[in-house]
Design a protein around this motif. Structure first.
Motif, PDB file in Angstrom:
ATOM      1  N   THR A 115       2.461   7.175  -6.550  1.00 42.06           N
ATOM      2  CA  THR A 115       1.438   8.133  -7.415  1.00 42.06           C
ATOM      3  C   THR A 115       2.731  10.564  -7.059  1.00 42.06           C
ATOM      4  O   THR A 115       1.919  10.583  -8.413  1.00 42.06           O
ATOM      5  N   LYS A 118      -5.657   8.404  -8.108  1.00 40.59           N
ATOM      6  CA  LYS A 118      -4.334   7.914  -9.111  1.00 40.59           C
ATOM      7  C   LYS A 118      -4.351   6.650  -8.066  1.00 40.59           C
ATOM      8  O   LYS A 118      -3.541   5.629  -8.933  1.00 40.59           O
ATOM      9  N   THR A 119      -5.522   5.779  -7.650  1.00 39.13           N
ATOM     10  CA  THR A 119      -4.803   4.728  -7.589  1.00 39.13           C
ATOM     11  C   THR A 119      -6.482   4.048  -7.608  1.00 39.13           C
ATOM     12  O   THR A 119      -7.218   4.161  -7.735  1.00 39.13           O
ATOM     13  N   ARG A 144      -7.236   3.584  -2.576  1.00 39.74           N
ATOM     14  CA  ARG A 144      -8.412   4.411  -3.359  1.00 39.74           C
ATOM     15  C   ARG A 144      -9.473   4.449  -1.775  1.00 39.74           C
ATOM     16  O   ARG A 144      -9.872   5.373  -1.698  1.00 39.74           O
ATOM     17  N   ARG A 194      -3.719   4.572 -12.923  1.00 43.43           N
ATOM     18  CA  ARG A 194      -4.614   4.632 -11.813  1.00 43.43           C
ATOM     19  C   ARG A 194      -3.247   3.780 -11.975  1.00 43.43           C
ATOM     20  O   ARG A 194      -3.031   2.619 -12.393  1.00 43.43           O
ATOM     21  N   LEU A 195      -2.713   3.635  -9.936  1.00 42.99           N
ATOM     22  CA  LEU A 195      -1.916   2.782  -9.971  1.00 42.99           C
ATOM     23  C   LEU A 195      -2.322   1.109  -8.666  1.00 42.99           C
ATOM     24  O   LEU A 195      -2.776   1.848  -7.963  1.00 42.99           O
ATOM     25  N   THR A 196      -2.051   0.087  -8.934  1.00 39.10           N
ATOM     26  CA  THR A 196      -2.421  -0.958  -8.124  1.00 39.10           C
ATOM     27  C   THR A 196      -1.676  -1.526  -7.439  1.00 39.10           C
ATOM     28  O   THR A 196      -0.503  -1.284  -7.438  1.00 39.10           O
ATOM     29  N   ARG A 197      -1.705  -2.684  -6.544  1.00 38.19           N
ATOM     30  CA  ARG A 197      -0.807  -3.655  -6.114  1.00 38.19           C
ATOM     31  C   ARG A 197      -0.197  -4.234  -6.601  1.00 38.19           C
ATOM     32  O   ARG A 197       0.884  -4.809  -6.601  1.00 38.19           O
ATOM     33  N   ASP A 234       0.593  -1.387   0.123  1.00 38.75           N
ATOM     34  CA  ASP A 234       0.230  -0.037  -0.156  1.00 38.75           C
ATOM     35  C   ASP A 234       0.869   1.203  -0.057  1.00 38.75           C
ATOM     36  O   ASP A 234       0.522   2.324  -0.135  1.00 38.75           O
ATOM     37  N   VAL A 285       2.418   2.087  -3.562  1.00 41.36           N
ATOM     38  CA  VAL A 285       0.990   2.525  -4.496  1.00 41.36           C
ATOM     39  C   VAL A 285       1.246   3.933  -4.463  1.00 41.36           C
ATOM     40  O   VAL A 285       1.203   4.354  -5.165  1.00 41.36           O
ATOM     41  N   ALA A 286       1.034   3.716  -2.580  1.00 42.90           N
ATOM     42  CA  ALA A 286       0.166   5.425  -3.036  1.00 42.90           C
ATOM     43  C   ALA A 286       2.006   6.695  -3.083  1.00 42.90           C
ATOM     44  O   ALA A 286       1.786   7.456  -3.696  1.00 42.90           O
ATOM     45  N   LEU A 312      -4.876  11.008  -4.270  1.00 40.66           N
ATOM     46  CA  LEU A 312      -5.112   8.898  -3.832  1.00 40.66           C
ATOM     47  C   LEU A 312      -5.977   8.661  -4.794  1.00 40.66           C
ATOM     48  O   LEU A 312      -5.728   7.355  -5.086  1.00 40.66           O
TER      49      LEU A 312
END
Length: 332
Positions: A48, A181-182, A187, A321-324, A41, A44-45, A178
């Motif tokens: 961004t 972008k996630t 998110r 967007r970003l993911t795990r 996490d 991911v944060a 956030l």
């Protein structure tokens, strides 16, 4: 419009860009412990803002350089009078940069650096709000335009309210960013935090802006104050409805409106004197020579579009967007 007025507007634009862009960087840093529960996490944060945070800081450097070149008296009085406050701000920005750049270099230090990132982001946002509020409200200047107060002089109620407002607005702005972008758990938590931050930012921002109006702002400032209020309320409401794009757009509009309020209230002064209004620095008595301003205007006309185009391209490249899963694949 005279060149001194043009450069006052340009410096206001630079500060507005910095507040909008660095605002969500600070917000992400402050909210990291809340939105991230594990290392994936956190990656991911931080992913961004990783590609853009250092570019966003350039706006502050350019604003400082433009102030030095266009209004040297303003720069001299401001940076000498706010020396300790700006030193603390600089230390916070340095620590934030160290935390962002080195947390992945040495995993054992990552938990410590995450706390440093959160604390330095919070401190920088607070100090920035205090400094801007003091610039608008005025500081004790003598006939030679020299600051006659101390650090405690800068910590009056209006300035502290400005600092608290900046922290809350940046928290809302960062949470909206956030959420935009996630995807996944980050998110969801960011959307929840955005609502909480908005409920704090709305009353704090309203109190600060009303105080600014009462403090002697021109009548037309009522318009950007209303826009700022609608932006904060709209950003919070959009977060409640899960509209992350609209929420981020609304918070950006609110920050722009706040900047217009502050610099509009300040003009034609650049640093009012609370000792005697006659001792205030204005766009006229603080400015460089017309020749210097002319040369700077030509340079800015050539360089500014290039810088804006490069930064816009950067945001376009890192737009998804970003993911795990993204950070796990990158780690492998």
């Amino acid at each position: 419009m005279a060149l001194v007025d043009v450069w006052f507007v340009l410096i206001a634009v630079l500060w507005t860009g910095y507040l909008c862009l660095e605002g969500f960087d600070f917000g992400v840093g402050m909210l990291l412990p809340v939105v991230a529960r594990d290392e994936a996490d956190r990656r991911v944060a931080l992913g961004t803002i990783g590609p853009v945070w250092d570019g966003n800081e350039v706006w502050l450097l350019v604003a400082g350089g433009a102030t030095f070149a266009a209004f040297p008296e303003w720069y001299a009085s401001l940076f000498s009078g706010f020396y300790l406050a700006f030193l603390l701000l600089l230390v916070a920005l340095i620590l934030r940069g160290i935390a962002l750049e080195y947390r992945s270099k040495e995993p054992r230090w990552a938990p410590v650096l995450d706390r440093v990132l959160t604390g330095s982001s919070l401190a920088a946002a607070l100090l920035l709000g205090v400094a801007l509020a003091n610039i608008v409200h005025g500081v004790p200047l003598d006939a030679d335009h020299e600051f006659t107060g101390t650090l405690l002089t800068l910590l009056h109620p209006y300035a502290l309210l400005g600092g608290v407002t900046t922290v809350l607005v940046f928290a809302l702005h960062g949470a909206a960013f956030l959420a935009l972008k996630t995807d996944g758990p980050v998110r969801e938590r960011a959307a929840t935090v955005a609502v909480a931050a908005g409920l704090g930012a709305i009353p704090a921002g309203a109190a600060f802006l009303v105080w600014t109006l009462v403090d002697g702002a021109p009548v037309w400032i009522v318009a950007p104050v209303l826009v700022a209020a609608l932006g904060l309320a709209g950003g919070t409401l959009a977060a409640v409805r899960g509209r992350s794009g609209r929420s981020f757009t609304a918070t950006t509009v609110a920050i722009v409106a706040v900047a217009v309020t502050l610099f509009g209230s300040l003009y034609p002064d650049v640093l009012p004197s609370t000792t005697d209004p006659a001792f205030s620095l204005t766009v006229v008595n603080a400015a460089s020579t017309p020749y210097t301003l002319t040369i700077m205007t030509w340079v800015a006309a050539v360089v500014t579009p290039v810088v804006l185009a490069y930064q816009a391209w950067t945001f376009w490249v890192f737009r998804r967007r970003l993911t795990r899963e993204d950070v796990v694949d990158a780690a492998h």
